[in-house]
Design an enzyme around this catalytic site. Structure first.
Site, PDB file in Angstrom:
ATOM      1  N   LYS A  22      40.711   9.483  -4.956  1.00 35.98           N
ATOM      2  CA  LYS A  22      42.032   9.651  -4.352  1.00 35.98           C
ATOM      3  C   LYS A  22      42.794   8.334  -4.359  1.00 35.98           C
ATOM      4  O   LYS A  22      43.948   8.261  -4.798  1.00 35.98           O
ATOM      5  CB  LYS A  22      41.884  10.130  -2.899  1.00 35.98           C
ATOM      6  CG  LYS A  22      43.162  10.016  -2.085  1.00 35.98           C
ATOM      7  CD  LYS A  22      42.984  10.507  -0.665  1.00 35.98           C
ATOM      8  CE  LYS A  22      42.535   9.463   0.323  1.00 35.98           C
ATOM      9  NZ  LYS A  22      43.588   8.534   0.764  1.00 35.98           N
ATOM     10  N   ASN A  23      42.133   7.268  -3.876  1.00 33.11           N
ATOM     11  CA  ASN A  23      42.867   6.008  -3.725  1.00 33.11           C
ATOM     12  C   ASN A  23      43.234   5.378  -5.064  1.00 33.11           C
ATOM     13  O   ASN A  23      44.230   4.660  -5.149  1.00 33.11           O
ATOM     14  CB  ASN A  23      42.068   5.019  -2.868  1.00 33.11           C
ATOM     15  CG  ASN A  23      42.052   5.442  -1.401  1.00 33.11           C
ATOM     16  OD1 ASN A  23      42.797   6.327  -1.010  1.00 33.11           O
ATOM     17  ND2 ASN A  23      41.204   4.814  -0.613  1.00 33.11           N
ATOM     18  N   ARG A  94      50.950   6.671   3.695  1.00 33.55           N
ATOM     19  CA  ARG A  94      51.191   5.243   3.588  1.00 33.55           C
ATOM     20  C   ARG A  94      51.202   4.729   2.147  1.00 33.55           C
ATOM     21  O   ARG A  94      51.925   3.792   1.812  1.00 33.55           O
ATOM     22  CB  ARG A  94      50.075   4.561   4.368  1.00 33.55           C
ATOM     23  CG  ARG A  94      50.411   3.253   4.873  1.00 33.55           C
ATOM     24  CD  ARG A  94      49.202   2.622   5.505  1.00 33.55           C
ATOM     25  NE  ARG A  94      49.053   1.317   4.926  1.00 33.55           N
ATOM     26  CZ  ARG A  94      49.812   0.287   5.230  1.00 33.55           C
ATOM     27  NH1 ARG A  94      50.754   0.405   6.129  1.00 33.55           N
ATOM     28  NH2 ARG A  94      49.645  -0.870   4.644  1.00 33.55           N
ATOM     29  N   CYS A 118      50.220   4.036  12.016  1.00 33.04           N
ATOM     30  CA  CYS A 118      49.251   5.004  11.519  1.00 33.04           C
ATOM     31  C   CYS A 118      48.133   5.042  12.532  1.00 33.04           C
ATOM     32  O   CYS A 118      47.878   4.048  13.206  1.00 33.04           O
ATOM     33  CB  CYS A 118      48.764   4.534  10.158  1.00 33.04           C
ATOM     34  SG  CYS A 118      47.179   5.181   9.693  1.00 33.04           S
ATOM     35  N   ARG A 123      48.799  -1.531  10.532  1.00 36.21           N
ATOM     36  CA  ARG A 123      48.967  -1.468   9.073  1.00 36.21           C
ATOM     37  C   ARG A 123      50.359  -1.853   8.572  1.00 36.21           C
ATOM     38  O   ARG A 123      51.093  -1.034   8.031  1.00 36.21           O
ATOM     39  CB  ARG A 123      48.587  -0.071   8.574  1.00 36.21           C
ATOM     40  CG  ARG A 123      47.218   0.349   9.027  1.00 36.21           C
ATOM     41  CD  ARG A 123      46.781   1.644   8.440  1.00 36.21           C
ATOM     42  NE  ARG A 123      46.225   1.499   7.109  1.00 36.21           N
ATOM     43  CZ  ARG A 123      45.712   2.509   6.408  1.00 36.21           C
ATOM     44  NH1 ARG A 123      45.710   3.710   6.894  1.00 36.21           N
ATOM     45  NH2 ARG A 123      45.216   2.302   5.222  1.00 36.21           N
ATOM     46  N   ASP A 126      53.705  -6.459   5.269  1.00 39.98           N
ATOM     47  CA  ASP A 126      54.227  -7.815   5.049  1.00 39.98           C
ATOM     48  C   ASP A 126      53.655  -8.480   3.789  1.00 39.98           C
ATOM     49  O   ASP A 126      54.353  -9.218   3.088  1.00 39.98           O
ATOM     50  CB  ASP A 126      53.954  -8.695   6.289  1.00 39.98           C
ATOM     51  CG  ASP A 126      52.485  -8.718   6.667  1.00 39.98           C
ATOM     52  OD1 ASP A 126      51.851  -7.641   6.637  1.00 39.98           O
ATOM     53  OD2 ASP A 126      51.951  -9.791   6.982  1.00 39.98           O
ATOM     54  N   ASP A 309      36.141   2.769   4.811  1.00 42.80           N
ATOM     55  CA  ASP A 309      36.301   4.223   4.641  1.00 42.80           C
ATOM     56  C   ASP A 309      34.980   4.989   4.718  1.00 42.80           C
ATOM     57  O   ASP A 309      34.977   6.210   4.607  1.00 42.80           O
ATOM     58  CB  ASP A 309      36.989   4.530   3.297  1.00 42.80           C
ATOM     59  CG  ASP A 309      38.490   4.279   3.364  1.00 42.80           C
ATOM     60  OD1 ASP A 309      39.014   4.014   4.453  1.00 42.80           O
ATOM     61  OD2 ASP A 309      39.143   4.367   2.300  1.00 42.80           O
ATOM     62  N   ARG A 401      43.540  16.063   2.933  1.00 46.18           N
ATOM     63  CA  ARG A 401      44.182  14.907   2.314  1.00 46.18           C
ATOM     64  C   ARG A 401      43.230  14.206   1.344  1.00 46.18           C
ATOM     65  O   ARG A 401      43.680  13.586   0.394  1.00 46.18           O
ATOM     66  CB  ARG A 401      44.615  13.897   3.398  1.00 46.18           C
ATOM     67  CG  ARG A 401      45.773  14.353   4.253  1.00 46.18           C
ATOM     68  CD  ARG A 401      46.281  13.211   5.082  1.00 46.18           C
ATOM     69  NE  ARG A 401      46.336  12.000   4.275  1.00 46.18           N
ATOM     70  CZ  ARG A 401      46.072  10.785   4.702  1.00 46.18           C
ATOM     71  NH1 ARG A 401      45.753  10.584   5.971  1.00 46.18           N
ATOM     72  NH2 ARG A 401      46.153   9.757   3.901  1.00 46.18           N
TER      73      ARG A 401
END
Ligand code: UD1
Length: 423
Positions: A22-23, A94, A118, A123, A126, A309, A401
């Site tokens: 996914k990421n 995000r 979140c 999170r 910057d 995670d 998700r």
């Protein structure tokens, strides 16, 4: 709203196929914005986050066509016609901030809603913005949106020293730098396999990048990028999650597509807990034939350390270990929301700031529990497999998700799990 019902289980046996990450996919998809030629991704996971990114790219004028039941994403950004990523879509996910770098590089301007807070911590973005500034961009925050403008003639190469090796900021900066004039050096860059995967895809599109997987990435900007076809890397978090299922229930399960180098630290911790992990021709075989689970201490760190995670899922395992384990969360400040839910199932956990002390109990007890975020939701399912009686996990939209076909994958190895709609 759907729930997942899990019943305490005996040993699990069989195979589980692991999907594309996914990421990785969520950063590879915005890469299409860098070129007017087609980018095709294979081995894409079928997840609601991917649908959200499809919607976001569509709102910018890109075309995303889902083929082969969602496993192939054919994308084209030849007709980009909008420079604004609206709050309505960005607030859902995000990773939406990852369109900012590519849009700024290709079009010279972009307006992207700030993703906002979140559940797992503040999170901020910057570090992403600092990288664009180092490439000469002018940034203004107005009404919850970042307004970004490249200098006349486009972004130019620069040196970025990240205070923290942020995954998202590294991805955004790498993408932006591919089309900048001159050389960009990213120091203290993130080293995650998803970054390496992104660089391999960008390189296939014609980008000139060196050093991915190390703390220093150097990008030599090019005038344009072309099309490519790229296979999304295996999802190491889905892999680690399902490795924990036989660890918790006993039995022997082969995770198809898994490799130890995706999760070396995690595999070491499993070995210390008394779980056997073996590389096979097609993946990883995980077994716990008999014997108890040993307590282990875990600290989450950027890659190659233990991934944040997988912290919630590891906690589910340690709830029934012999002895006391200490889990330290060093990436996100508020990522123990699963602890009170696990305690409703009889777990003994003491949370003090970023440290959770877990004292193993003989058996967890099934209970109705609430998913609070993506990884927390699957940790409750794993705990349910180790519990006596029935566990009902509510708010499973979090799960959708990030995990495709969770019921099918776990019931395929003998788990008692079903999805119940509308409750
Ligand atoms: C990515 C993953 C997420 C994973 C995380 C850490 C995606 C879509 N998400 O998130 O699943 O948990 O990596 O491995 O790939 N930070 C700042 N300023 C910034 C950016 C980050 O202070 O501009 C801080 C964050 O608040 C956090 C830490 O850096 O404390 C790590 O965040 P980062 O690595 O950026 O995670 P994400 O890219 O958001």
């Amino acid at each position: 709203m759907d729930s997942i019902v899990v019943r305490g289980n005996g040993p699990l046996n069989g195979q589980i196929p692991i999907a594309g990450a996914k990421n990785a996919c969520l950063t590879l998809m915005p890469a299409t914005l860098l070129s007017d030629e087609p980018l095709t991704l294979t081995n894409a996971p079928r997840l609601s986050d991917i649908k959200t990114m499809t919607e976001l790219l569509g709102s910018l004028g890109a075309e995303v066509t889902s083929l082969q039941d969602g496993k192939v994403l054919a994308m084209s950004s030849h007709g980009l016609n909008n420079d604004t990523a609206h709050y309505d879509i960005v607030r859902k996910m995000r990773a939406s901030i990852l369109v900012l770098g590519p849009m700024l590089a290709r079009q010279g301007h972009a307006i992207v809603s700030l993703p906002g807070g979140c559940a797992i911590g503040a999170r901020p973005v910057d570090l992403h913005l600092k990288a664009f500034e180092a490439m000469g961009a002018e940034l203004e925050l107005k009404d919850g949106y970042v307004h970004a403008k490249a200098p006349a003639g486009g972004l130019r190469g620069g040196t970025v020293d990240f205070d923290f090796a942020s995954v998202g900021a590294t991805e955004n900066a790498v993408m932006a730098a591919t089309l900048a004039k001159g050389t960009t050096v990213l120091n203290n860059a993130a080293r995650e396999p998803e970054i390496v995967d992104l660089v391999e895809c960008l390189r296939a599109m014609g980008a000139q990048i060196e050093g991915e997987g190390s703390p220093t990435i150097t990008i030599q900007g090019v005038d344009r990028l072309g099309g490519a076809t790229h296979r999304v890397v295996t999802d190491r978090i889905e892999l680690g999650t399902y490795m924990l299922a036989p660890a918790i229930c006993g039995g022997e399960v082969e995770l198809l597509g898994g490799r130890i180098n995706l999760l070396a630290t995690f595999c070491e911790k499993l070995a210390a807990a008394g779980i056997s992990v073996e590389e096979t021709k097609d993946g990883l075989k995980v077994s716990r034939k008999n014997g108890s689970i040993h307590a282990v201490d875990v600290t989450t760190e950027p890659f190659p350390g233990f991934p944040t995670d997988l912290q919630a899922q590891m906690m589910a395992l340690l709830c029934t270990a012999e002895g006391t384990s200490v889990l330290e969360e060093k990436i996100f400040e508020n990522r123990f929301m699963h602890a009170p839910e696990l305690m409703r199932m009889g777990a003994s956990i003491d949370v003090q700031g970023g440290t959770a002390t877990v004292t193993g109990v003989k058996k967890l007890k099934g209970a109705p529990v609430m998913a609070t975020d993506l990884r927390a939701s699957v940790s409750l399912i794993l705990a349910g497999l180790a519990a006596e009686g029935e566990t009902r996990v509510g708010r499973v939209y979090h799960l959708d998700r990030g995990y495709e076909q969770v019921v099918r994958k776990l019931s395929g190895v003998g788990a008692h799990i079903e999805r119940v709609s509308g409750e």
